[in-house]
Design a protein around this motif. Structure first.
Motif, PDB file in Angstrom:
ATOM      1  N   ASP A  30       0.863  -1.175   0.000  1.00 15.57           N
ATOM      2  CA  ASP A  30       0.000   0.000   0.000  1.00 15.57           C
ATOM      3  C   ASP A  30       0.901   1.228   0.000  1.00 15.57           C
ATOM      4  O   ASP A  30       1.785   1.355   0.854  1.00 15.57           O
ATOM      5  CB  ASP A  30      -0.878  -0.029   1.245  1.00 15.57           C
ATOM      6  CG  ASP A  30      -1.942   1.043   1.278  1.00 15.57           C
ATOM      7  OD1 ASP A  30      -1.799   2.060   0.572  1.00 15.57           O
ATOM      8  OD2 ASP A  30      -2.904   0.866   2.038  1.00 15.57           O
ATOM      9  N   ASP A  39      -4.023   7.496  -7.856  1.00 15.12           N
ATOM     10  CA  ASP A  39      -4.356   6.080  -7.804  1.00 15.12           C
ATOM     11  C   ASP A  39      -3.125   5.226  -8.123  1.00 15.12           C
ATOM     12  O   ASP A  39      -2.027   5.734  -8.330  1.00 15.12           O
ATOM     13  CB  ASP A  39      -5.533   5.763  -8.727  1.00 15.12           C
ATOM     14  CG  ASP A  39      -5.223   5.971 -10.204  1.00 15.12           C
ATOM     15  OD1 ASP A  39      -4.027   6.026 -10.591  1.00 15.12           O
ATOM     16  OD2 ASP A  39      -6.178   6.064 -10.999  1.00 15.12           O
ATOM     17  N   ASP A  40      -3.331   3.921  -8.164  1.00 16.09           N
ATOM     18  CA  ASP A  40      -2.215   2.997  -8.356  1.00 16.09           C
ATOM     19  C   ASP A  40      -1.568   3.135  -9.733  1.00 16.09           C
ATOM     20  O   ASP A  40      -0.352   3.028  -9.865  1.00 16.09           O
ATOM     21  CB  ASP A  40      -2.650   1.560  -8.085  1.00 16.09           C
ATOM     22  CG  ASP A  40      -3.811   1.079  -8.937  1.00 16.09           C
ATOM     23  OD1 ASP A  40      -4.550   1.926  -9.499  1.00 16.09           O
ATOM     24  OD2 ASP A  40      -4.007  -0.145  -9.028  1.00 16.09           O
ATOM     25  N   SER A  59      -4.813  -2.879  -9.427  1.00 19.15           N
ATOM     26  CA  SER A  59      -6.138  -2.784 -10.048  1.00 19.15           C
ATOM     27  C   SER A  59      -6.142  -3.382 -11.457  1.00 19.15           C
ATOM     28  O   SER A  59      -7.193  -3.790 -11.954  1.00 19.15           O
ATOM     29  CB  SER A  59      -6.603  -1.326 -10.094  1.00 19.15           C
ATOM     30  OG  SER A  59      -5.793  -0.566 -10.957  1.00 19.15           O
ATOM     31  N   ASP A  67      -8.717  -2.699  -5.868  1.00 18.11           N
ATOM     32  CA  ASP A  67      -8.125  -1.688  -4.988  1.00 18.11           C
ATOM     33  C   ASP A  67      -7.259  -0.756  -5.819  1.00 18.11           C
ATOM     34  O   ASP A  67      -6.529  -1.191  -6.702  1.00 18.11           O
ATOM     35  CB  ASP A  67      -7.261  -2.347  -3.916  1.00 18.11           C
ATOM     36  CG  ASP A  67      -8.085  -3.098  -2.883  1.00 18.11           C
ATOM     37  OD1 ASP A  67      -9.158  -2.607  -2.525  1.00 18.11           O
ATOM     38  OD2 ASP A  67      -7.628  -4.173  -2.460  1.00 18.11           O
ATOM     39  N   GLN A  68      -7.303   0.522  -5.507  1.00 19.74           N
ATOM     40  CA  GLN A  68      -6.519   1.484  -6.268  1.00 19.74           C
ATOM     41  C   GLN A  68      -5.437   2.143  -5.419  1.00 19.74           C
ATOM     42  O   GLN A  68      -4.989   3.238  -5.720  1.00 19.74           O
ATOM     43  CB  GLN A  68      -7.445   2.521  -6.898  1.00 19.74           C
ATOM     44  CG  GLN A  68      -8.359   1.893  -7.917  1.00 19.74           C
ATOM     45  CD  GLN A  68      -9.104   2.909  -8.733  1.00 19.74           C
ATOM     46  OE1 GLN A  68      -9.198   4.072  -8.372  1.00 19.74           O
ATOM     47  NE2 GLN A  68      -9.632   2.487  -9.849  1.00 19.74           N
ATOM     48  N   HIS A  69      -5.020   1.450  -4.364  1.00 18.78           N
ATOM     49  CA  HIS A  69      -3.965   1.970  -3.503  1.00 18.78           C
ATOM     50  C   HIS A  69      -2.870   0.930  -3.254  1.00 18.78           C
ATOM     51  O   HIS A  69      -2.033   1.091  -2.394  1.00 18.78           O
ATOM     52  CB  HIS A  69      -4.551   2.445  -2.168  1.00 18.78           C
ATOM     53  CG  HIS A  69      -5.275   1.362  -1.437  1.00 18.78           C
ATOM     54  ND1 HIS A  69      -6.590   1.060  -1.672  1.00 18.78           N
ATOM     55  CD2 HIS A  69      -4.845   0.500  -0.506  1.00 18.78           C
ATOM     56  CE1 HIS A  69      -6.954   0.046  -0.894  1.00 18.78           C
ATOM     57  NE2 HIS A  69      -5.908  -0.317  -0.180  1.00 18.78           N
TER      58      HIS A  69
END
Length: 94
Positions: A30, A39-40, A59, A67-69
């Protein structure tokens, strides 16, 4: 196990929140504790351009609602390659 432990220790020291990884060559982390505002996918582009280290946005592994983290590091590289990447990340986030 040595490479995994190296990656976990050094990424944690940099400030990543590293998720447990017991049986793969991939480690998810993370990046939110580093204070990156994006975002990721944006984070991965940032690391590639600014630190010369490419990671995978987690993602990308989901059809939707991923999840985008979280980002994925691969540690099936030679020790000098891993050490060099970790050094660049440490300098970048210092």
């Amino acid at each position: 196990a040595e490479k995994r432990d190296l990656m976990h220790r050094e990424l944690s020291a940099i400030g990543f929140d590293v998720l447990p990884c017991d049986s793969t060559y991939f480690m998810n982390a993370d990046f939110r504790p580093l204070g990156f505002d994006g975002d990721d996918v944006q984070f991965c582009r940032h690391l590639t351009v600014e630190a010369g280290v490419t990671v995978v946005p987690l993602s990308a592994l989901y059809a939707e609602n991923g999840d985008q983290h979280l980002v994925r590091f691969c540690f099936c590289k030679r020790f000098p390659v891993l050490e060099s990447a970790l050094e660049r990340l440490a300098v970048h986030f210092a």
